[in-house]
Design a protein around this motif. Structure first.
Motif, PDB file in Angstrom:
ATOM      1  N   ASN A 128      68.694  33.146  51.424  1.00  0.00           N
ATOM      2  CA  ASN A 128      67.631  33.482  52.386  1.00  0.00           C
ATOM      3  C   ASN A 128      68.177  33.985  53.724  1.00  0.00           C
ATOM      4  OD1 ASN A 128      65.666  32.670  50.570  1.00  0.00           O
ATOM      5  ND2 ASN A 128      65.705  30.552  51.299  1.00  0.00           N
ATOM      6  N   LYS A 129      69.519  34.102  53.803  1.00  0.00           N
ATOM      7  CA  LYS A 129      70.137  34.467  55.080  1.00  0.00           C
ATOM      8  C   LYS A 129      69.739  35.870  55.525  1.00  0.00           C
ATOM      9  CE  LYS A 129      74.597  34.348  57.434  1.00  0.00           C
ATOM     10  NZ  LYS A 129      76.068  34.182  57.265  1.00  0.00           N
ATOM     11  N   ASN A 130      69.724  36.808  54.570  1.00  0.00           N
ATOM     12  CA  ASN A 130      69.421  38.205  54.902  1.00  0.00           C
ATOM     13  C   ASN A 130      67.917  38.488  55.010  1.00  0.00           C
ATOM     14  OD1 ASN A 130      72.173  38.820  54.901  1.00  0.00           O
ATOM     15  ND2 ASN A 130      72.169  39.138  52.662  1.00  0.00           N
ATOM     16  N   LYS A 131      67.090  37.505  54.661  1.00  0.00           N
ATOM     17  CA  LYS A 131      65.632  37.708  54.714  1.00  0.00           C
ATOM     18  C   LYS A 131      65.124  37.419  56.123  1.00  0.00           C
ATOM     19  CE  LYS A 131      64.676  36.556  49.883  1.00  0.00           C
ATOM     20  NZ  LYS A 131      63.987  35.637  48.977  1.00  0.00           N
ATOM     21  N   SER A 132      64.136  38.192  56.518  1.00  0.00           N
ATOM     22  CA  SER A 132      63.524  37.978  57.836  1.00  0.00           C
ATOM     23  C   SER A 132      62.531  36.812  57.780  1.00  0.00           C
ATOM     24  CB  SER A 132      62.808  39.250  58.290  1.00  0.00           C
ATOM     25  OG  SER A 132      61.749  39.544  57.409  1.00  0.00           O
ATOM     26  N   SER A 133      62.110  36.366  58.937  1.00  0.00           N
ATOM     27  CA  SER A 133      61.144  35.253  59.022  1.00  0.00           C
ATOM     28  C   SER A 133      59.808  35.645  58.386  1.00  0.00           C
ATOM     29  CB  SER A 133      60.929  34.840  60.476  1.00  0.00           C
ATOM     30  OG  SER A 133      60.450  35.944  61.232  1.00  0.00           O
ATOM     31  N   TYR A 134      59.464  36.950  58.522  1.00  0.00           N
ATOM     32  CA  TYR A 134      58.212  37.432  57.916  1.00  0.00           C
ATOM     33  C   TYR A 134      58.267  37.338  56.392  1.00  0.00           C
ATOM     34  CZ  TYR A 134      54.451  40.585  56.533  1.00  0.00           C
ATOM     35  OH  TYR A 134      53.337  41.118  55.952  1.00  0.00           O
ATOM     36  N   GLN A 135      59.451  37.728  55.807  1.00  0.00           N
ATOM     37  CA  GLN A 135      59.611  37.660  54.345  1.00  0.00           C
ATOM     38  C   GLN A 135      59.542  36.216  53.850  1.00  0.00           C
ATOM     39  OE1 GLN A 135      63.350  39.754  54.087  1.00  0.00           O
ATOM     40  NE2 GLN A 135      62.362  41.630  53.307  1.00  0.00           N
ATOM     41  N   LEU A 136      60.197  35.321  54.584  1.00  0.00           N
ATOM     42  CA  LEU A 136      60.147  33.894  54.208  1.00  0.00           C
ATOM     43  C   LEU A 136      58.718  33.360  54.274  1.00  0.00           C
ATOM     44  CD1 LEU A 136      63.310  32.609  56.133  1.00  0.00           C
ATOM     45  CD2 LEU A 136      63.087  32.841  53.653  1.00  0.00           C
ATOM     46  N   LYS A 137      58.011  33.770  55.308  1.00  0.00           N
ATOM     47  CA  LYS A 137      56.607  33.338  55.468  1.00  0.00           C
ATOM     48  C   LYS A 137      55.750  33.863  54.324  1.00  0.00           C
ATOM     49  CE  LYS A 137      52.975  33.200  58.956  1.00  0.00           C
ATOM     50  NZ  LYS A 137      52.546  33.687  60.291  1.00  0.00           N
ATOM     51  N   GLN A 138      55.978  35.129  53.938  1.00  0.00           N
ATOM     52  CA  GLN A 138      55.222  35.727  52.830  1.00  0.00           C
ATOM     53  C   GLN A 138      55.530  35.042  51.508  1.00  0.00           C
ATOM     54  OE1 GLN A 138      52.816  38.134  52.696  1.00  0.00           O
ATOM     55  NE2 GLN A 138      52.783  37.951  54.932  1.00  0.00           N
TER      56      GLN A 138
END
Length: 896
Positions: free
Chosen positions: A389-399
């Protein structure tokens, strides 16, 4: 009664409960089936009746229990039985689609009667603080003083007005007398007052003359005997033989008389048991008062024993701390250190000691913390997830989280849809007589809990109960306290040890981190734990203060904070509907009587101490709505606030003052919990068309303030129940009314049994009424009059003139009936209007109507199916006969 009696009674009740739960459990395991709806209802009603009997017995034992250590166990068992009773009631409501249960056939199968299953009391264990009790008592006293001062002030003003008349001269006395004469003539006494005073004086004169005549006759007879004795003309006493013979005759006659009297008394008792007639005066009020006094006495004793028990526990606790406190603390420290050493030896890391809300170091002792190797594996997966999850943005994690939540919601929705489809399919199958599966005995979620609490009681008290020592029946057992007190002390020591060991753990972690840095390794970072969703904290209840005390005094003065007479469920007179289940099985409308209403009202009484509830009482005027409110307040020991819309209108308050009044009511009810707010005649706030007599009342303002400033400001957790009474529901907007009060209770019509019991009580309270009055016929013709009308009419019937007539020539039922017919204010109630509104507008009324229609359709379909099957059978029989005759003719032709 003695503690020995209740000790033996409790053991018997526990055995009965165990056998009943085993039978209940057997029905659930074997999945007992009933082909017909009535059979399923009878089975459930029988089980409900048995549980109610057990509940009454267990509650009686709990109220008279003087063994303070047993009280929590008894309380748990009684609560478990209550939960099962409510569950069975819910199942019956679901099966019959009505909130009224008729238990008669089910009770007969278990050899019980409706008298055995009367729910007389509720389990309440909520006491308000002493300061609140004293404040409420002072508010009533001060309000009464204010009223008295107001009355005296008005009387003084009147006398001053009379004394301070206009100045006059001596020559104007004639004119003054004429004026005064005119003033006194303005308020003449009514004919009824004059007649009553005359009759009362006549009775007094009769009594005085009777006493005087009796005294004069006695003195005259005494003087005659004295004169005869002096003159020697007094007859000499009879011979001894004659006197002995006379004594024997008197003895024989008296023996025969008392034998006849005993026989009559026995017959009278039998007639009373069969409810044929009433002989003598039954003092029910005295009996109820005696029972209440005994329960209060037992409660005081139990509180005294509880204080002694607390003192003993504290002494035992202090002794144990002094003896073993330091040693235990050191042992627990060694245990935690050993646990930390194990973690370091296995993975060179220290796991955090669990927090107090998670369980603390007790989890270490119970070995419920994760193992080091397990934690290490989970830590590796945590690092991998974090890396991914390091390369994922906060928006992607939220989605991603949102998508997981949506998938979970979809799964739940699919499950609900499946259940809905299954329910619809089952409903269709239940309507088809060829595919009807029957009625399976429902599984219970409460029977297992009952067995658990019984097992818990058995494991702790069985051996002690066998000893039958006095401490087991009364007071407390010190040996039982030892284990509990020692456990409490150990928990307290563990909490203090936890704080010390957390400080040590911080030092160890700091040193370990330095070692990792010296070795050039990365120190394991703590894994983020999912935060538990915290429950919303209830708002802090208002505390007693001088301003609240003043508000309570003001409400008591205005008549809103009410004193009510102690009333029990049995005071709502009337029997059960003994043919209600037969009528329901025949798909007819079955009316509830007062017995069924008491059962429904018991549930409402129980809810007072379980949060905020709203109830709508619907029924004719003077039908017992206020009586039910007094019962509700008495059983739960609640404070009553009565809002009569007419009285509020008479206070002539502005909108702002009305708002302040509602605010003060809310504040006082929260302080005085449990509380009951009784709103009289709430139908006035929901009129479709306001009548002329109510047009000058501020109904719109009252409606807005009561709905928004009063009801909406009560929290769900507040122990406040709002009861509203409605007299003419068909004149209201039923939708908004029932939305505000979803629970509607219909007051039953005055049946024969209710009128008969009222007449019985009236006879008992009035000695002038003859014992042989035919109240059976009278009760039959007086049905339909409301309870209040009957009570008021019977009281007003016994005038002084009527009492003299009764003493002279007796009393006949027709006289009382004619008295009611002649009174134009007393009219029989058209109860069909209430039934129609209830069945068309309320939730349970609609369900019951729909259920009856479906059952009638099912019966028609079943009858048609049975007729077709019988027709097919007949046709098959005819075919077989024809075939047999053909075979016989063929055989005869072959023979020829």
């Amino acid at each position: 009664m003695s503690c020995d009696y209740y000790f033996m009674q409790w053991k018997e009740t526990l055995r009965n409960l165990e056998s009943l739960v085993l039978l209940d459990h057997e029905y659930q395991i074997t999945k007992a089936k009933d082909k017909k709806l009535c059979d399923a209802v009878i089975r459930l009603c029988g089980m409900l009746g048995e549980y109610i009997v057990i509940y009454n017995e267990a509650l009686d034992c709990l109220q008279h229990n003087l063994q303070v250590q047993k009280t929590p166990y008894l309380l748990e068992i009684v609560r478990a039985v209550i939960n099962r009773i409510l569950e069975l009631k819910h199942e019956l409501k679901k099966v019959e689609c009505t909130n009224v249960q008729f238990l008669n056939h089910g009770l007969a199968n278990h050899k019980l009667t409706t008298h055995n299953v009367e729910l007389d009391d509720v389990l309440t264990h909520m006491e308000r603080p002493d300061i609140v009790k004293t404040t409420i008592a002072e508010a009533f006293v001060n309000a009464e003083k204010k009223r008295e001062e107001l009355r005296t002030a008005e009387e003084e003003e009147e006398t001053e007005d009379i004394q301070q008349g206009p100045a006059h001269n001596w020559w104007d006395e004639d004119e003054l007398e004429e004026e005064l004469g005119e003033k006194f003539d303005e308020e003449p006494e009514t004919e009824e007052m004059i007649k009553t005073r005359l009759m009362a004086s006549l009775i007094q004169a009769h009594e005085r003359s009777r006493q005087v005549i009796r005294q004069i006759t006695h003195n005259k007879q005494k003087r005659e005997l004295w004169e005869k004795d002096l003159t020697g003309t007094l007859n000499p006493p009879a011979r001894l033989e004659i006197r002995e013979r006379a004594a024997k005759i008197i003895q024989t006659v008296c023996r025969a008389y008392f034998e006849i009297k005993r026989k009559k008394k026995l017959e009278c008792k039998q007639d009373e048991l069969l409810d044929i007639r009433l002989c003598g005066k039954a003092n029910e009020a005295y009996m109820n008062k005696t029972i209440e006094v005994s329960i209060i006495h037992e409660t005081k004793k139990r509180k005294k024993f509880e204080k002694q028990w607390q003192v003993s526990r504290e002494k035992l606790k202090q002794d144990f701390i002094n003896r073993r406190g330091d040693d235990l603390a050191e042992d627990y420290r060694d245990l935690v250190r050993e646990w930390l050493r194990k973690w370091f030896d296995d993975i060179q890391y220290f796991y955090d000691i669990p927090n107090d809300d998670e369980g603390g170091s007790i989890l270490i002792m119970k070995e419920e913390t994760p193992e080091p190797t397990e934690w290490w594996e989970s830590y590796k997966t945590y690092l991998e997830e974090k890396k991914a999850n390091k390369n994922k943005s906060s928006y992607q994690l939220k989605q991603a989280k949102l998508q997981e939540k949506q998938e979970e919601m979809m799964r739940k929705r699919e499950e609900l849809m499946k259940k809905k489809i299954e329910a619809e399919l089952m409903a269709k199958i239940m309507k088809n007589p060829t595919m009807h599966p029957g009625f399976t005995y429902p599984e219970s979620k409460k029977t297992e809990h009952i067995l658990e609490v019984i097992e818990q009681y058995r494991s702790n008290w069985d051996e002690l109960d066998k000893s039958e020592a006095l401490e087991v029946k009364k007071l407390f057992v010190i040996d039982v306290d030892k284990n509990n007190v020692y456990a409490d002390v150990k928990l307290g020591i563990m909490r203090t040890v936890d704080e010390d060991m957390r400080q040590e753990l911080k030092v160890l972690k700091k040193a370990l981190k330095k070692d990792y840095e010296n070795n050039g390794e990365k120190f394991p970072e703590p894994m983020k734990k999912a935060k538990k969703r915290q429950k919303k904290k209830n708002k802090v209840k208002a505390k007693m203060s001088e301003s609240i005390a003043e508000k309570m005094e003001d409400l008591a003065f205005k008549g809103i904070l009410k004193e009510y007479p102690p009333t029990q469920l049995g005071d709502f007179l009337g029997d059960h509907n003994y043919v209600g289940d037969d009528q329901r099985f025949n798909l007819e409308r079955a009316l509830q009587f007062c017995g069924e209403a008491r059962s429904i009202w018991w549930e409402r009484c129980r809810e007072v101490t379980h949060g905020f509830h709203k109830v709508l009482l619907v029924g004719p005027r003077h039908s017992g709505k206020t009586l039910l409110v007094h019962i509700l307040a008495t059983i739960t020991d609640a404070i009553l606030f009565e809002l009569d819309l007419s009285n509020i209108h008479s206070l002539s308050l502005t909108s702002a003052e009305l708002g302040r009044l509602m605010s003060s009511i809310i504040t006082c009810t929260r302080v005085a919990q449990p509380s009951v707010i009784y709103i009289k005649h709430i139908h006035r706030l929901f009129y479709r068309k306001v009548p002329q007599e109510d047009s000058n009342m501020k109904l719109d303002v009252m409606k807005r303030l009561i709905t928004k400033k009063l009801l909406k400001r009560i929290n769900k957790s507040d122990k406040i129940t709002v009861v509203a009474s409605c007299v003419d529901p068909w004149l209201t907007k039923s939708g908004p009314l029932l939305k505000l009060f979803p629970v509607a209770v219909l007051i039953p019509d005055t049946s024969y049994s209710a009128v008969f019991r009222l007449l019985q009580r009236w006879m008992n309270d009035n000695q002038s009424v003859p014992r042989d009055l035919d109240i059976h016929s009278l009760a039959y013709v007086l049905r339909g009059y409301s309870y209040g009308q009957l009570k008021e009419g019977l009281e007003s019937f016994l005038t002084p003139e009527q009492i003299i007539k009764i003493a002279a020539r007796g009393l006949f039922p027709m006289e009382i009936y004619n008295f009611f017919l002649e009174d134009e204010t007393k009219i029989k109630v058209d109860y069909e209007k209430y039934l129609k509104w209830y069945s068309e507008k309320t939730q349970w009324g609609k369900k019951e109507t729909k259920h009856v229609e479906e059952q009638r359709e099912f019966k028609l379909a079943a009858d048609m199916y049975a007729q077709r099957a019988e027709k097919k059978k007949k046709e098959a029989n005819v075919r077989t006969k024809d075939e047999e005759t053909l075979e016989e003719t063929d055989e005869s032709d072959d023979d020829e």
